[in-house]
Design an enzyme around this catalytic site. Structure first.
Site, PDB file in Angstrom:
ATOM      1  N   THR A 325      19.123  57.332  50.585  1.00  0.00           N
ATOM      2  CA  THR A 325      19.727  58.621  51.420  1.00  0.00           C
ATOM      3  C   THR A 325      20.100  59.458  50.502  1.00  0.00           C
ATOM      4  O   THR A 325      20.620  59.344  49.314  1.00  0.00           O
ATOM      5  CB  THR A 325      20.962  57.799  52.178  1.00  0.00           C
ATOM      6  OG1 THR A 325      21.541  59.062  52.757  1.00  0.00           O
ATOM      7  CG2 THR A 325      21.928  57.547  51.220  1.00  0.00           C
ATOM      8  N   HIS A 377      26.609  41.601  47.807  1.00  0.00           N
ATOM      9  CA  HIS A 377      27.167  40.914  46.632  1.00  0.00           C
ATOM     10  C   HIS A 377      26.750  39.337  47.005  1.00  0.00           C
ATOM     11  O   HIS A 377      26.959  38.620  46.169  1.00  0.00           O
ATOM     12  CB  HIS A 377      28.570  41.195  46.332  1.00  0.00           C
ATOM     13  CG  HIS A 377      28.902  40.885  44.835  1.00  0.00           C
ATOM     14  ND1 HIS A 377      28.090  40.383  43.881  1.00  0.00           N
ATOM     15  CD2 HIS A 377      30.102  41.113  44.221  1.00  0.00           C
ATOM     16  CE1 HIS A 377      28.694  40.276  42.753  1.00  0.00           C
ATOM     17  NE2 HIS A 377      29.875  40.978  43.004  1.00  0.00           N
TER      18      HIS A 377
END
Length: 406
Positions: A325, A377
């Site tokens: 993006t 994560h």
């Protein structure tokens, strides 16, 4: 007689909203002709008539929510420009009370004979307030009426006001707040972004890249590139190539979680976020690892044009293993992008800003860009996330390597 139904577009799409009728009751319709635009949470779809005839009934207004399989219009065979009138009462018959007419759905924008271009939200607000859209003065230079225009036009209904007993009320200045219903696509974007935030252990790491060499290489080669390929050489092909190379080196960034399993993708379908009037969409550049610079630039340009023209298909949006993006086109200096769907990572690009940096022990003014990698994560450790971003940085600062390896 042929019923126009909401088609089944994809397994995940069960409903949509009527965005715009391009035909009105009484219009002649040809087989295969586009008669209504349907807005779903993913794409806008053009619904056609399977039969030729006259559009005799419209069963759903613009802005209404409709389900897959629902009948929204009726087309009857015939050549006339209007639905057939009711059978006349015989002259010799005894006079009878005429049946009460069926009230048609109010259409306040057709008074001039010309169709007013307006957003679904504007049409709905106009119906609720009894405002003729043809009388509304739009701010948009292209003449599209928006909900703000309707709200600013006034709230007086068409019917004569009925006197009411005085009440103790607090005066409200309606001009202080403009209420606009979220589009179906905006609602879906909001829902999915919230789901990602709530269902992943999202973390963002940053780095910066010196864009000097990319900009110099692009400046030297852009004319030759255009002459040989017919494509414009932009920055996105460099970033896409760098991302693909980094994903090959750090495969968990190109993965996703499915239950208690990690699915490592062996393909490189790169989503490229595109801003449209209705919100952000992420069409996918398929097999980016197999495309050269020109093919990547062409793919991105084609997808961006389709997005702006509302021509993206479901196949353009589905899948994708990683997303890029670019908030830099709007001037963003730094951000923490939110991951797309079930993907494990997204790279945020930002505006190029000249600032002092240390180069070989000297302070120089260089065109610098901050990079942000948001990642899940749960499956990507700090070592891989930092290594991925460092690899992207190193490749962009040595762009000849990208060209040689493409």
């Amino acid at each position: 007689m042929a019923e126009i139904k909401v088609p089944e577009l994809a397994e995940s799409i069960t409903e949509g909203s009527i965005a715009q009728w391009v035909k009105k009751v009484g219009d002649r319709v040809e087989k295969g002709e586009f008669i209504v635009e349907l807005e779903t949470d993913k794409v806008n779809a053009e619904i056609i008539s399977e039969e030729a005839g006259v559009l005799t009934q419209i069963l759903a207004e613009e802005g209404d929510t409709v389900l897959v399989g629902q009948v929204i219009a009726v087309v009857e065979a015939g050549e006339g420009a209007a639905p057939a009138p009711a059978a006349p009462v015989a002259a010799a018959a005894a006079p009878q009370a005429a049946p009460a007419p069926v009230a048609a759905a109010p259409v306040v924008e057709e008074t001039t004979g010309e169709r007013v271009i307006a957003s679904p939200a504007a049409r709905k607000l106009a119906r609720e307030k009894g405002i003729d859209l043809a009388a509304v003065s739009p701010v948009d230079p292209q003449g599209r009426v928006r909900v703000q225009d309707v709200a600013a036009h006034g709230t007086a209904p068409v019917a004569a006001p009925v006197a009411a007993a005085p009440k103790a009320v607090v005066a409200v200045d309606d001009s202080r707040v403009t209420i606009e219903k979220m589009s179906r696509r905006r609602q879906t974007i909001a829902k999915r972004l919230l789901e990602v935030k709530q269902s992943t252990a999202m973390l963002t790491t940053f780095n910066e890249v010196d864009m000097t060499n990319v900009m110099a290489l692009r400046s030297r080669k852009k004319d030759q590139f255009f002459e040989s390929t017919g494509s414009k050489l932009g920055f996105m092909s460099f970033f896409t190539k760098a991302v693909v190379a980094a994903l090959k080196k750090y495969p968990y960034v190109n993965a996703q979680i499915n239950g208690d399993e990690i699915h490592l993708n062996n393909f490189f379908d790169i989503g490229v976020a595109v801003s449209t009037e209705e919100g952000l969409v992420v069409p996918v550049v398929r097999d980016a690892d197999r495309k050269n610079f020109a093919e990547i630039e062409d793919s991105i340009a084609d997808l961006a044009k389709k997005a702006r023209d509302k021509k993206l298909g479901l196949s353009d949006l589905q899948g994708g293993s990683f997303t890029i993006t670019n908030g830099g086109v709007f001037g963003s200096l730094m951000s923490t992008p939110i991951m797309n769907g079930t993907q494990a990572g997204i790279l945020g690009m930002h505006t190029i800003k000249k600032r002092p940096v240390e180069v070989n022990g000297e302070v120089e003014i260089r065109p610098m860009m901050y990079l942000a990698l948001s990642y899940d994560h749960r499956i990507i450790d700090g070592k891989d996330s930092v290594g991925f971003l460092k690899t992207v940085k190193e490749l962009l600062e040595n762009p000849e390597d990208l060209l040689l390896n493409s």
